[in-house]
Design a protein around this motif. Structure first.
Motif, mmCIF file in Angstrom:
data_model
loop_
_atom_site.group_PDB
_atom_site.id
_atom_site.type_symbol
_atom_site.label_atom_id
_atom_site.label_comp_id
_atom_site.label_asym_id
_atom_site.label_seq_id
_atom_site.Cartn_x
_atom_site.Cartn_y
_atom_site.Cartn_z
ATOM 1 N N GLU A 147 101.745 -19.646 3.877
ATOM 2 C CA GLU A 147 101.848 -18.187 3.999
ATOM 3 C C GLU A 147 101.109 -17.640 5.229
ATOM 4 N N ARG A 148 100.257 -18.445 5.842
ATOM 5 C CA ARG A 148 99.512 -17.996 7.021
ATOM 6 C C ARG A 148 100.075 -18.539 8.332
ATOM 7 N N ILE A 149 101.097 -19.392 8.258
ATOM 8 C CA ILE A 149 101.581 -20.062 9.464
ATOM 9 C C ILE A 149 102.117 -19.075 10.491
ATOM 10 N N ALA A 150 102.908 -18.093 10.062
ATOM 11 C CA ALA A 150 103.510 -17.150 11.014
ATOM 12 C C ALA A 150 102.434 -16.399 11.797
ATOM 13 N N ALA A 151 101.425 -15.889 11.092
ATOM 14 C CA ALA A 151 100.356 -15.154 11.764
ATOM 15 C C ALA A 151 99.529 -16.082 12.651
ATOM 16 N N ALA A 152 99.310 -17.315 12.182
ATOM 17 C CA ALA A 152 98.533 -18.279 12.964
ATOM 18 C C ALA A 152 99.266 -18.640 14.252
ATOM 19 N N LEU A 153 100.571 -18.791 14.180
ATOM 20 C CA LEU A 153 101.367 -19.105 15.367
ATOM 21 C C LEU A 153 101.339 -17.959 16.364
ATOM 22 N N LEU A 154 101.412 -16.738 15.857
ATOM 23 C CA LEU A 154 101.370 -15.568 16.739
ATOM 24 C C LEU A 154 100.054 -15.528 17.501
ATOM 25 N N ARG A 155 98.958 -15.764 16.803
ATOM 26 C CA ARG A 155 97.655 -15.725 17.456
ATOM 27 C C ARG A 155 97.488 -16.886 18.438
ATOM 28 N N LEU A 156 97.933 -18.082 18.053
ATOM 29 C CA LEU A 156 97.836 -19.234 18.947
ATOM 30 C C LEU A 156 98.626 -18.975 20.226
ATOM 31 N N GLY A 157 99.803 -18.373 20.091
ATOM 32 C CA GLY A 157 100.607 -18.055 21.264
ATOM 33 C C GLY A 157 99.901 -17.084 22.193
ATOM 34 N N GLU A 158 99.235 -16.090 21.612
ATOM 35 C CA GLU A 158 98.491 -15.122 22.425
ATOM 36 C C GLU A 158 97.395 -15.810 23.231
#
Length: 233
Positions: free
Chosen positions: A69-80
């Motif tokens: 459930e946290r993967i989408a938000a984690a990916l967004l932050r990693l991309g930033e």
């Protein structure tokens, strides 16, 4: 096949040239690992010492350490974080010259990085994006699955394969499974680690020459490490 010191000259007919980005075209591994470390601190996770995600997608990294459930938000932050490298990103030896020698329509970059991250790193390294850029955003399965290199192949025909340049074992496995001649570039992994998955291993891209025939046929000439020498590297 000629031998010079611990190298041998190899020449192949190829349909096109496919390149990994981080650790192959760009000296960006420090920037990649810095981004992973910053992200891991923010997420409150620890990436084990020696754990290697080089050559694999950001989703693989996130999925290994955070709940679904946290993967989408984690990916967004990693991309930033990855789009703003804090460590220098520079071309590796021979990269700019080799890219300039390959015809534009026979060249692709096949990277596990997200598209915006790939564009940011190429820009930081002063390399123009190729006409075909395959990123982690473009495939359902990342390296070592063959999908990334299959997506980057446009010209293979009549038994003439593409040649792919990679600095990781996962990348070489992906390239080979997609039907490419796989060339390992020493750096992220040692020559001995790359050799079992590679058709040839080179020290740098400066050991590569492109030969373009009058019929637009392509050949690649490599000054490859002699397999007998790899056990000492």
């Amino acid at each position: 096949m000629n031998r010079i010191d611990n190298k041998r000259t190899i020449e192949w007919e190829v349909s096109e040239f496919l390149f990994d980005m981080d650790g192959t075209l760009l000296d960006s591994i420090a920037a990649v690992e810095q981004a992973w470390h910053e992200w891991a601190v923010e997420e409150g996770v620890a990436i084990p010492e020696g754990e290697s995600f080089h050559g694999r997608t950001s989703r693989d990294l996130a999925a290994a350490f955070v709940p679904e459930e946290r993967i989408a938000a984690a990916l967004l932050r990693l991309g930033e974080i990855e789009q703003n490298p804090r460590a220098p990103v520079t071309p590796l030896p021979g990269a700019v010259e080799l890219l300039a020698a390959v015809p534009d329509d026979r060249c692709a970059v096949v990277t596990s990085a997200a598209r915006l991250v790939a564009l940011a790193r190429l820009a930081a390294g002063g390399i123009m994006p190729p006409a075909l850029l395959i990123t982690g955003d473009d495939v359902a399965y990342g390296k070592p699955h063959p999908e990334p290199y299959r997506a980057g192949t446009r010209w293979a025909r009549d038994g003439v394969p593409p040649v792919a340049f990679e600095d990781t074992v996962a990348g070489l496995r992906s390239a080979r499974a997609a039907g490419c001649l796989a060339v390992g570039v020493v750096g992220t992994a040692t020559a001995a680690e790359l050799q079992p998955q590679a058709d040839a291993v080179i020290t740098t891209l400066a050991d590569v020459a492109v030969l373009v025939g009058t019929d637009s046929g392509l050949r690649v000439r490599l000054q490859a490490l002699d397999p007998l020498s790899l056990s000492t590297r």
